[in-house]
Write a protein that holds these residues in place. Structure first.
Motif, PDB file in Angstrom:
ATOM      1  N   ILE A   1       7.522   9.591  -8.973  1.00  0.00           N
ATOM      2  CA  ILE A   1       6.780  10.904  -9.467  1.00  0.00           C
ATOM      3  C   ILE A   1       7.279  12.297  -9.096  1.00  0.00           C
ATOM      4  CG2 ILE A   1       4.539  12.006  -8.854  1.00  0.00           C
ATOM      5  CD1 ILE A   1       3.372   9.180  -8.345  1.00  0.00           C
ATOM      6  N   TRP A   2       8.038  12.359  -7.933  1.00  0.00           N
ATOM      7  CA  TRP A   2       8.693  13.594  -7.412  1.00  0.00           C
ATOM      8  C   TRP A   2       9.743  14.050  -8.393  1.00  0.00           C
ATOM      9  CZ3 TRP A   2       8.005  17.377  -4.291  1.00  0.00           C
ATOM     10  CH2 TRP A   2       8.765  18.264  -3.720  1.00  0.00           C
TER      11      TRP A   2
ATOM     12  N   TRP B   1      10.021  17.639 -11.062  1.00  0.00           N
ATOM     13  CA  TRP B   1      10.849  18.520 -11.268  1.00  0.00           C
ATOM     14  C   TRP B   1      11.774  18.669 -12.252  1.00  0.00           C
ATOM     15  CZ3 TRP B   1      10.123  22.640  -8.236  1.00  0.00           C
ATOM     16  CH2 TRP B   1       9.684  22.555  -7.189  1.00  0.00           C
ATOM     17  N   LEU B   2      11.714  17.305 -12.972  1.00  0.00           N
ATOM     18  CA  LEU B   2      12.356  17.392 -14.345  1.00  0.00           C
ATOM     19  C   LEU B   2      11.286  18.195 -15.403  1.00  0.00           C
ATOM     20  CD1 LEU B   2      14.208  16.010 -16.130  1.00  0.00           C
ATOM     21  CD2 LEU B   2      12.897  14.268 -16.759  1.00  0.00           C
ATOM     22  N   ARG B   3      10.135  17.906 -15.249  1.00  0.00           N
ATOM     23  CA  ARG B   3       9.134  18.598 -16.230  1.00  0.00           C
ATOM     24  C   ARG B   3       9.285  20.081 -15.788  1.00  0.00           C
ATOM     25  NH1 ARG B   3       3.447  15.660 -17.043  1.00  0.00           N
ATOM     26  NH2 ARG B   3       4.337  13.474 -18.115  1.00  0.00           N
TER      27      ARG B   3
ATOM     28  N   ASP C   1      -0.856  18.081 -14.020  1.00  0.00           N
ATOM     29  CA  ASP C   1      -1.011  16.410 -14.273  1.00  0.00           C
ATOM     30  C   ASP C   1      -0.194  15.768 -13.286  1.00  0.00           C
ATOM     31  OD1 ASP C   1      -2.952  17.050 -15.876  1.00  0.00           O
ATOM     32  OD2 ASP C   1      -1.863  16.349 -17.807  1.00  0.00           O
ATOM     33  N   THR C   2       1.067  16.167 -13.190  1.00  0.00           N
ATOM     34  CA  THR C   2       2.239  15.376 -12.369  1.00  0.00           C
ATOM     35  C   THR C   2       1.647  15.425 -10.850  1.00  0.00           C
ATOM     36  OG1 THR C   2       3.851  15.665 -13.969  1.00  0.00           O
ATOM     37  CG2 THR C   2       4.541  14.953 -12.060  1.00  0.00           C
ATOM     38  N   VAL C   3       1.360  16.903 -10.630  1.00  0.00           N
ATOM     39  CA  VAL C   3       1.127  17.232  -9.102  1.00  0.00           C
ATOM     40  C   VAL C   3      -0.247  16.510  -8.853  1.00  0.00           C
ATOM     41  CG1 VAL C   3       0.491  18.932  -7.577  1.00  0.00           C
ATOM     42  CG2 VAL C   3       2.284  19.503  -9.014  1.00  0.00           C
ATOM     43  N   SER C   4      -1.172  16.367  -9.795  1.00  0.00           N
ATOM     44  CA  SER C   4      -2.439  15.561  -9.339  1.00  0.00           C
ATOM     45  C   SER C   4      -2.012  14.115  -9.122  1.00  0.00           C
ATOM     46  CB  SER C   4      -3.320  15.686 -10.820  1.00  0.00           C
ATOM     47  OG  SER C   4      -3.663  16.808 -10.773  1.00  0.00           O
TER      48      SER C   4
ATOM     49  N   SER D   1      14.501  30.003  -5.311  1.00  0.00           N
ATOM     50  CA  SER D   1      13.920  29.484  -4.023  1.00  0.00           C
ATOM     51  C   SER D   1      13.915  27.994  -4.160  1.00  0.00           C
ATOM     52  CB  SER D   1      12.818  30.037  -3.752  1.00  0.00           C
ATOM     53  OG  SER D   1      12.708  31.386  -3.596  1.00  0.00           O
ATOM     54  N   PHE D   2      13.469  27.556  -5.288  1.00  0.00           N
ATOM     55  CA  PHE D   2      13.275  26.049  -5.555  1.00  0.00           C
ATOM     56  C   PHE D   2      14.858  25.148  -5.487  1.00  0.00           C
ATOM     57  CE2 PHE D   2       9.284  26.898  -8.168  1.00  0.00           C
ATOM     58  CZ  PHE D   2       8.571  26.431  -6.967  1.00  0.00           C
TER      59      PHE D   2
END
Length: 707
Positions: free
Chosen positions: A358-359, A363-365, A90-93, A390-391
């Protein structure tokens, strides 16, 4: 072989080929595919050059938007899937919708599709594994990413060691750039940096001698390529990724030597980051132009972000904002950066506080979900562990550069989004392990059918779990669509009615003159007046067919940002249709009729006749609604006697016609004249020399009442 093919679905094949084309171009692995692709483009007459150009970029952009729309529909229909994975989906959407909304709110004068065509495809690489892949497919995707990155890194290492032409940094020397068209190390280093931690984790935790050799080879070749890029942001990012892996090993009671080795390698990279690029002196000293120039770039980026704080200035607009907010400090370094050299600052400049929030939420999620995954899995999957490393490397490098989310970082952006989508696959698989086994049984009985099936999509659409929730979501979407249709139905119907009523009158205006106090034929108007008018009002008058779609798009973006009618984007043909047939009131129905009439007028009337009608219908101010009256009111002469400076003033005053003489202040007169002359020099440089334009700039405008 049949078992391998039976497990591969059609979307997987397209994804593999797409990643190969973009992440390892011009290599022995991608060359056959590139030749075949260029052959197809020639057959259908599409420009497939690199970088992509208009109008091919327009086609690619809207095809990508259609793909994203379909994937978002699948995401809505998959609402019964693992709720934890949906936190990321949902967040990436939401982030994808913000990037797509750039078409409506970008501040670019001309919307450059070539710089934004990558956006929908980058997000699609997240949604495909996140929505359709199981764990085995996610593992195959990660292995393919490592193979492609290793091919590109191998090419870069060989080119660097054999002395082939590469990118050269002043005061330092050659740096590996791989096979990418610009041979920029800034494209290669994030790709190699993301690949090394995953390959390292898989080499450490995978069982089997062949697997360990394969992953070790991938890690070594990508590490060599990263070293030869001499990118300090990449080195620093990888060092923190390795530190995380060492900490994970120590915490989980693995052999004690491995954490020590990873820590030592990280320390070596950190020391190299501080001293190598500066010839033994500490990073940031007075001769380290790269570091000091980066600080100057950050200051300019902050000024750009303050100018458009909420929604930003638009995707890929940092270079434009840098030219607007350039400082003397940055100018002395001679830097012309295409990005803000900081991932968070780049997001802030291009998408504003909305994008940055949003970004951060994304990453918090991710951190919360990753910790929950570790809590439930005492032995985490090597892909998940390596992806997290990697992240970490990505965000550390993002403090000093823009490793993803930029047109010049498309390969690394695809890599990062595929890793994030694969993590969602692991979360979904953890919630329903039995569902995957049930879904794979039919594929084992019919091995080749799944090659040309869309079983993942069919499952997503036709599954019956939690149907009421899905139906409610679709019902809400349908109601929103119905409301939009009802709101637009009245102006569309009114615009079509006005067009059909005025259309039969067009032919009459081949010879008929508008009802005005004075009509002046085109041959009785000075040539400078014609050219300055076209340059000021519609520079592409002789190129378009009645409607300048880019100008309309620009006006739409400006009006949306201001929530009011600030620009119309009308061409000379559209304005003529308005003055002659429709009237001057502002409405959506009039704009639609104006567009349709302009397209029809271009078919029936010549360009010269349209220009003649416009000059005899335009509102020049002080009650003058034609060129003859305007020349008499302002200068007491005929249109044939106008000078270049006087013509420029009349053309420049059209956007802001005065009602009284008092409004014609010296500042306004000079502004109108200079605006038209600047555009004249841009659009008709072949007709008017810089000396002629400069002379007209210096000429003083004297009105008839001032003599």
């Amino acid at each position: 072989m049949r078992r391998i093919i039976s497990c591969i679905e059609l979307w997987e094949i397209f994804l593999y080929l797409f990643v190969l084309l973009l992440c390892a171009p011009n290599t022995f692995a991608s060359r056959p595919l590139e030749l075949w692709f260029r052959y197809l483009c020639r057959e259908v007459d599409i420009d497939c050059s690199s970088p992509i150009r208009e109008p091919s970029a327009v086609l690619a952009y809207w095809m990508g938007i259609s793909l994203i729309a379909g994937l978002l529909v699948i995401a809505v229909s998959q609402s019964e899937k693992c709720s934890r994975a949906r936190l990321l989906i949902d967040t990436v959407s939401l982030f994808a919708l913000l990037f797509i909304a750039d078409w409506f709110v970008s501040t670019e004068p001309f919307f450059r599709y070539a710089n934004k065509a990558w956006v929908p495809y980058a997000f699609a690489t997240f949604f495909l594994p996140a929505l359709l892949a199981n764990v085995r497919q996610a593992e195959r995707i990660v292995v393919w990413l490592l193979v492609v990155a290793s091919v590109e890194s191998w090419y870069a290492v060989v080119a660097h060691l054999t002395g082939r032409p590469e990118f050269v940094t002043p005061h330092f020397g050659r740096r590996a750039g791989g096979s990418f068209p610009t041979t920029q190390p800034n494209i290669l280093y994030p790709l190699s940096m993301l690949a090394v931690p995953i390959a390292t984790a898989c080499a450490l935790y995978r069982s089997g001698k062949v697997s360990k050799i394969f992953y070790s080879a991938c890690a070594c070749i990508n590490l060599a390529a990263l070293v030869f890029t001499f990118s300090r942001a990449g080195w620093l990012g990888l060092s923190f990724g390795w530190l995380f892996l060492g900490w994970s090993e120590r915490k989980r009671s693995y052999p004690s030597r491995l954490p020590l080795v990873l820590v030592l390698m990280s320390v070596v990279l950190i020391i190299a980051t501080i001293f190598v690029r500066t010839h033994g002196k500490p990073m940031g000293h007075e001769k380290d132009r790269a570091a000091r120039g980066r600080v100057a770039i950050w200051k300019v980026a902050l000024r750009s972000a303050i100018a458009h704080p909420i929604l930003g200035s638009g995707i890929g607009t940092y270079s434009l904002q840098q030219s607007v907010h350039m400082t003397d400090e940055l100018r002395q370094y001679g830097v012309s950066a295409q990005e803000a050299k900081n991932l968070l600052l780049n997001i802030l400049v291009e998408t504003g506080l909305v994008g940055l929030l949003i970004w951060g939420n994304l990453w918090l999620r991710y951190v919360v979900l990753y910790r929950q995954y570790l809590h439930k899995n005492t032995s985490p999957h090597p892909v998940v562990l390596g992806s997290n490393a990697s992240f970490i490397a990505l965000h550390i490098a993002g403090l000093f550069d823009t490793p993803i989310l930029h047109v010049g970082r498309v390969p690394s952006t695809l890599f990062a989004f595929l890793l994030l989508g694969s993590f969602c696959s692991f979360l979904r698989e953890e919630a329903s392990k039995g569902e995957v086994a049930a879904r794979m049984q039919p594929e084992q009985r019919r091995p080749f059918k799944s090659l040309f099936s869309l079983s993942g999509i069919e499952h997503a659409v036709h599954t019956g779990k939690n149907a009421p929730r899905r139906q409610h979501a679709l019902l809400r979407a349908g109601l929103v669509l119905l409301a939009i249709c009802l709101l637009t139905a009245v102006p569309v119907a009114s615009g079509l009615w006005r067009f059909t009523r005025a259309r039969p009158q067009i032919d009459a205006y081949r010879t008929l003159a508008p009802v005005r106090a004075q009509f002046t034929p085109l041959d009785q108007i000075a040539e400078p007046m014609r050219y300055t008018l076209i340059a000021s009002e519609d520079g592409n008058f002789y190129q378009h067919h009645g409607v300048d779609w880019q100008a309309l798009h620009r006006a739409l973006r400006v009006n949306i940002r201001h929530l009011s009618f600030k620009q119309g984007g009308s061409t000379i043909t559209m304005q003529t249709a308005r003055y002659v047939f429709l009237g001057r009131q502002k409405s959506l129905s009039r704009k639609l009729a104006e567009i349709l009439l302009a397209l029809e007028m271009e078919k029936r009337l010549s360009k010269e006749r349209i220009l003649e009608l416009y000059l005899n219908s335009a509102r020049f101010g002080l009650g003058a609604e034609d060129i003859g009256t305007a020349c008499r009111v302002y200068f007491g002469k005929t249109p044939k006697e106008l000078t270049l400076a006087e013509s420029a003033f009349l053309a420049g005053v059209l956007p802001e016609p005065p009602k009284r003489r008092e409004e014609l202040t010296p500042e306004k007169v000079e502004r109108c004249k200079r605006r038209a002359l600047n555009r004249l020099g841009y659009f008709f440089a072949w007709r008017y020399s810089p000396q002629q334009i400069e002379q007209a700039m210096r000429e003083k405008i004297v009105f008839v009442w001032e003599r």
